[in-house]
Design an enzyme around this catalytic site. Structure first.
Site, PDB file in Angstrom:
ATOM      1  N   PHE A 125       0.845  -1.196   0.000  1.00 25.06           N
ATOM      2  CA  PHE A 125       0.000   0.000   0.000  1.00 25.06           C
ATOM      3  C   PHE A 125       0.886   1.255   0.000  1.00 25.06           C
ATOM      4  CE2 PHE A 125      -2.768   3.206   1.873  1.00 25.06           C
ATOM      5  CZ  PHE A 125      -3.984   2.940   1.255  1.00 25.06           C
ATOM      6  N   ASP A 189       1.071  -4.754   8.836  1.00 26.49           N
ATOM      7  CA  ASP A 189      -0.066  -3.854   8.647  1.00 26.49           C
ATOM      8  C   ASP A 189      -1.332  -4.702   8.528  1.00 26.49           C
ATOM      9  OD1 ASP A 189      -2.059  -2.116   7.702  1.00 26.49           O
ATOM     10  OD2 ASP A 189      -0.565  -0.798   6.803  1.00 26.49           O
ATOM     11  N   TYR A 214     -11.462   1.889  10.077  1.00 29.00           N
ATOM     12  CA  TYR A 214     -12.619   2.335   9.278  1.00 29.00           C
ATOM     13  C   TYR A 214     -12.977   1.363   8.168  1.00 29.00           C
ATOM     14  CZ  TYR A 214      -8.689   4.456   6.673  1.00 29.00           C
ATOM     15  OH  TYR A 214      -7.501   4.674   6.036  1.00 29.00           O
ATOM     16  N   LYS A 215     -12.205   0.269   8.023  1.00 32.75           N
ATOM     17  CA  LYS A 215     -12.522  -0.724   6.995  1.00 32.75           C
ATOM     18  C   LYS A 215     -13.444  -1.776   7.629  1.00 32.75           C
ATOM     19  CE  LYS A 215      -8.483   0.600   4.413  1.00 32.75           C
ATOM     20  NZ  LYS A 215      -7.043   0.492   4.216  1.00 32.75           N
ATOM     21  N   ARG A 364     -12.161  -4.071  -7.821  1.00 36.97           N
ATOM     22  CA  ARG A 364     -12.081  -4.761  -6.534  1.00 36.97           C
ATOM     23  C   ARG A 364     -13.473  -4.918  -5.954  1.00 36.97           C
ATOM     24  NH1 ARG A 364      -8.288  -2.296  -1.772  1.00 36.97           N
ATOM     25  NH2 ARG A 364     -10.028  -0.840  -1.813  1.00 36.97           N
TER      26      ARG A 364
END
Ligand SMILES: *Cc1c(COP(=O)(O)O)cnc(C)c1O
Length: 405
Positions: A125, A189, A214-215, A364
């Site tokens: 990422f 991560d 927040y995911k 995705r």
């Protein structure tokens, strides 16, 4: 072959987690939301909790409410800990993944003086790659990308447990073994893993970890991140910012910096109370459902999506990029298509489906077990297939992408 809409409805009827969907705000029941891995849906409890925090605690209680707010970073950390395989005293919620990762990687470098290399995968990422590059630049270190070639020059390895593009799962325990064999530290991560796949930080011997709330943890846009520091490392590890929220007996306002002897020593400044309150509600729902039940449903949703993608999307030029084996994949799928960017925009604007796109050519599809229904996956993929069959995405080819995808 020939999965039908009735098959998807039957899966929903048999779903032990089906009732959780009603605990979230579903403002548009016709929308197929396949992006809960970017931003989880809003829990109804969060609406009530934030109203309480704003109107009663802030509005009426004013500064007196700090009596309760004070414990939030550690309390919410303790609620997240079992979801990521951590015992107590090792997780706090504060700042963002980017800031926490910088603090931990920089601190870890200090524990490995004389070592000249940081390792982060080339496809990691962006913020993780930038943070590693920034720490390396500030300290005059070299960055390498190959996780399989570690040696005694390596100070710290940074890698995601779930790949943000393909959903591929990292062999965390294997990486830790190889890194520790050469004396390097590992920072994992968990942004796409926390709340979607079982994680075993203590058992796998992970040194450091960070992750998003927040995911899959449904903490809301910009909610603060969590960080983990293995108990044995805590006495020697110091984040570069020495802040008063790390201080023992904080309100004595003492002369010298004497940090707590648990994960609170990795706090810095005053935490974001509204964000923390929202994270507490999201995490409560994930914990109530249980990570094993969540994983089982996410796998089943993924398997349905793979079967539908084979049947309906492969003939239209889509290629599955994610691992086909569900044991090797997290809770999202990536499908390559030369016109993925246009299809992503057209799906949102014309078809009532929210996937997302990642460069260079990936569509995705994310599966949030607490909120995504089997029917949503069925309808979402069917609508994307019809959109592309009818060429309705074509006017979007070469168009301007939205600023946030
Ligand atoms: C979502 C995500 C981030 C986000 O970092 P922020 O500091 O919260 O913007 C970082 N790393 C990974 C792997 C992610 O998936």
């Amino acid at each position: 072959m020939g999965l039908s809409r009735a098959d998807a409805e039957a899966l929903d009827r048999a779903d032990p987690l089906a009732a959780f969907r009603d605990r979230f705000v579903v403002a548009d029941p016709d929308l197929c939301y396949l992006d809960g891995n970017s931003l989880g849906r809003l829990p109804k409890a969060t609406v009530a909790r934030l109203r309480q925090v704003v109107e009663q605690e802030w509005g009426r209680g004013l500064v007196r409410s700090w009596e309760d707010w004070f414990d939030l970073p550690a309390r919410v950390g303790e609620a997240i800990a079992p979801l990521v395989g951590s015992g107590p005293g090792q997780v706090v919620v504060t700042d963002s993944v980017t800031v926490d990762l910088h603090a931990l990687v920089d601190a870890a470098c200090t524990l490995r003086p004389g070592r000249t290399v940081l390792v982060v995968p080339a496809g990691e990422f962006p913020t993780d790659r930038y943070v590693v590059a920034g720490v390396a630049a500030a300290r005059g270190l070299e960055v390498r990308h190959d996780l399989s070639a570690l040696d005694a020059d390596v100070a710290v390895v940074v890698a995601s447990a779930v790949d943000f593009r393909t959903g591929e799962l990292l062999d965390v325990a294997g990486l830790v073994r190889r890194a520790h064999a050469v004396g390097a530290l590992v920072c994992v991560d968990l942004s796409h893993a926390a709340g979607s796949v079982p994680v075993h930080l203590d058992a796998d011997g992970v040194d450091l970890a960070v992750g998003c709330t927040y995911k899959h943890l449904c903490g809301g846009p910009g909610a603060p991140a969590f960080l983990y520091v293995r108990r044995e490392l805590q006495p020697e590890l110091r984040r570069p910012q020495w802040g008063w929220w790390a201080q023992q007996d904080q309100f004595a306002m003492g002369e010298r910096f004497r940090p707590h002897d648990d994960a609170r020593r990795f706090l810095a400044g005053t935490p974001h109370v509204l964000g923390l309150a929202a994270v507490e509600e999201g995490v409560r729902l994930v914990a109530e459902a249980g990570i094993d039940a969540i994983r089982a449903k996410a796998v089943a949703l993924g398997e349905l999506a793979v079967a539908l993608a084979d049947e309906r999307l492969a003939p239209l030029g889509f290629t599955l990029v994610s691992p086909r084996d569900p044991e090797r994949r997290g809770a999202h799928l990536a499908l390559a298509h030369p016109q993925a960017a246009a299809i992503g925009v057209a799906a949102r604007e014309l078809a009532g489906v929210v996937p997302d796109v990642r460069p260079p050519d990936l569509l995705r599809l994310g599966f949030a077990a607490l909120t995504t229904s089997y029917l949503e996956v069925f309808d979402g993929i069917e609508r994307i297939a019809r959109l592309v069959e009818d060429g309705r995405h074509r006017p979007y080819v070469g168009g301007t992408a939205p600023r946030v995808t």
